[in-house]
Write a protein that holds these residues in place. Sequence first.
Motif, PDB file in Angstrom:
ATOM      1  N   THR A 106       3.032  14.115 -14.105  1.00 29.43           N
ATOM      2  CA  THR A 106       2.020  14.829 -14.878  1.00 29.43           C
ATOM      3  C   THR A 106       2.197  16.334 -14.721  1.00 29.43           C
ATOM      4  O   THR A 106       2.148  17.090 -15.700  1.00 29.43           O
ATOM      5  CB  THR A 106       0.606  14.402 -14.430  1.00 29.43           C
ATOM      6  OG1 THR A 106       0.466  12.994 -14.639  1.00 29.43           O
ATOM      7  CG2 THR A 106      -0.467  15.137 -15.206  1.00 29.43           C
ATOM      8  N   HIS A 107       2.422  16.768 -13.484  1.00 26.43           N
ATOM      9  CA  HIS A 107       2.624  18.195 -13.224  1.00 26.43           C
ATOM     10  C   HIS A 107       3.875  18.711 -13.949  1.00 26.43           C
ATOM     11  O   HIS A 107       3.866  19.786 -14.545  1.00 26.43           O
ATOM     12  CB  HIS A 107       2.740  18.429 -11.717  1.00 26.43           C
ATOM     13  CG  HIS A 107       2.997  19.849 -11.348  1.00 26.43           C
ATOM     14  ND1 HIS A 107       2.050  20.837 -11.489  1.00 26.43           N
ATOM     15  CD2 HIS A 107       4.117  20.455 -10.869  1.00 26.43           C
ATOM     16  CE1 HIS A 107       2.566  21.980 -11.103  1.00 26.43           C
ATOM     17  NE2 HIS A 107       3.817  21.789 -10.732  1.00 26.43           N
TER      18      HIS A 107
ATOM     19  N   LYS B  72       1.522   6.526  -7.038  1.00 23.53           N
ATOM     20  CA  LYS B  72       0.509   7.509  -7.436  1.00 23.53           C
ATOM     21  C   LYS B  72       1.047   8.937  -7.288  1.00 23.53           C
ATOM     22  O   LYS B  72       0.811   9.781  -8.146  1.00 23.53           O
ATOM     23  CB  LYS B  72      -0.753   7.332  -6.599  1.00 23.53           C
ATOM     24  CG  LYS B  72      -1.558   6.113  -6.990  1.00 23.53           C
ATOM     25  CD  LYS B  72      -2.803   5.965  -6.141  1.00 23.53           C
ATOM     26  CE  LYS B  72      -3.582   4.722  -6.527  1.00 23.53           C
ATOM     27  NZ  LYS B  72      -4.778   4.543  -5.694  1.00 23.53           N
ATOM     28  N   ARG B  73       1.763   9.189  -6.192  1.00 19.68           N
ATOM     29  CA  ARG B  73       2.326  10.519  -5.989  1.00 19.68           C
ATOM     30  C   ARG B  73       3.336  10.859  -7.081  1.00 19.68           C
ATOM     31  O   ARG B  73       3.355  11.966  -7.616  1.00 19.68           O
ATOM     32  CB  ARG B  73       2.982  10.613  -4.611  1.00 19.68           C
ATOM     33  CG  ARG B  73       3.357  12.057  -4.261  1.00 19.68           C
ATOM     34  CD  ARG B  73       3.966  12.179  -2.894  1.00 19.68           C
ATOM     35  NE  ARG B  73       5.383  11.880  -3.019  1.00 19.68           N
ATOM     36  CZ  ARG B  73       6.086  11.162  -2.160  1.00 19.68           C
ATOM     37  NH1 ARG B  73       5.521  10.669  -1.098  1.00 19.68           N
ATOM     38  NH2 ARG B  73       7.358  10.934  -2.352  1.00 19.68           N
ATOM     39  N   MET B  74       4.157   9.875  -7.439  1.00 20.85           N
ATOM     40  CA  MET B  74       5.152  10.111  -8.486  1.00 20.85           C
ATOM     41  C   MET B  74       4.474  10.339  -9.839  1.00 20.85           C
ATOM     42  O   MET B  74       4.943  11.156 -10.644  1.00 20.85           O
ATOM     43  CB  MET B  74       6.136   8.950  -8.545  1.00 20.85           C
ATOM     44  CG  MET B  74       7.015   8.871  -7.310  1.00 20.85           C
ATOM     45  SD  MET B  74       8.144   7.484  -7.375  1.00 20.85           S
ATOM     46  CE  MET B  74       9.496   8.282  -8.220  1.00 20.85           C
TER      47      MET B  74
ATOM     48  N   MET C 184       0.834  -1.203   0.000  1.00 25.63           N
ATOM     49  CA  MET C 184       0.000   0.000   0.000  1.00 25.63           C
ATOM     50  C   MET C 184       0.872   1.258   0.000  1.00 25.63           C
ATOM     51  O   MET C 184       0.562   2.231  -0.688  1.00 25.63           O
ATOM     52  CB  MET C 184      -0.940  -0.023   1.214  1.00 25.63           C
ATOM     53  CG  MET C 184      -2.046  -1.052   1.059  1.00 25.63           C
ATOM     54  SD  MET C 184      -3.093  -1.362   2.504  1.00 25.63           S
ATOM     55  CE  MET C 184      -3.212   0.153   3.333  1.00 25.63           C
ATOM     56  N   ALA C 185       1.969   1.224   0.764  1.00 30.61           N
ATOM     57  CA  ALA C 185       2.868   2.386   0.789  1.00 30.61           C
ATOM     58  C   ALA C 185       3.504   2.608  -0.586  1.00 30.61           C
ATOM     59  O   ALA C 185       3.600   3.747  -1.057  1.00 30.61           O
ATOM     60  CB  ALA C 185       3.949   2.187   1.856  1.00 30.61           C
ATOM     61  N   PHE C 186       3.913   1.526  -1.239  1.00 29.72           N
ATOM     62  CA  PHE C 186       4.496   1.650  -2.580  1.00 29.72           C
ATOM     63  C   PHE C 186       3.459   2.159  -3.574  1.00 29.72           C
ATOM     64  O   PHE C 186       3.775   2.959  -4.462  1.00 29.72           O
ATOM     65  CB  PHE C 186       5.073   0.320  -3.066  1.00 29.72           C
ATOM     66  CG  PHE C 186       6.413  -0.005  -2.474  1.00 29.72           C
ATOM     67  CD1 PHE C 186       7.476   0.872  -2.590  1.00 29.72           C
ATOM     68  CD2 PHE C 186       6.621  -1.200  -1.805  1.00 29.72           C
ATOM     69  CE1 PHE C 186       8.721   0.588  -2.054  1.00 29.72           C
ATOM     70  CE2 PHE C 186       7.854  -1.493  -1.251  1.00 29.72           C
ATOM     71  CZ  PHE C 186       8.898  -0.611  -1.381  1.00 29.72           C
TER      72      PHE C 186
END
Length: 124
Positions: free
Chosen positions: A52-53, A45-47, A38-40
């Motif tokens: 995208t940003h 998702k954050r990466m 779950m942490a990975f």
Amino acid sequence: LYRKLLAAKELHEQQQAENDERLSFAREEISHMKKEVMAFERLRKRMELELTHTKRGLEERDLEIARLRGAAQQQQQQQQQSAEEEEEGAAGLRDERLVEEAKAAQGELEEALRRAAQELEEKN
């Protein structure tokens, strides 16, 4: 016979206790692994969001660079036109002032283009 049954019962209870301990350890390991997964997933998702940003930022930067290049080319064309007018003797005091303004504007545009290119390089 009674002693054998008692010994077999004790052996069975001991094995059951060991199996329970192993099962408990395995469950803890599974729980730990699920937490890591779950942490990975959250990190992934954050990466993806950061990527995208960053892509959007680079696209915006590319558009700004293209706009600045277009403006610089336009200023350069205006300068060439002004220079041609001067060579023909049609340039007066007003035209000289316009040439100076165009040169100043081109310098500003070139500086903005350099800054944008530098920011792009820093982002990459």
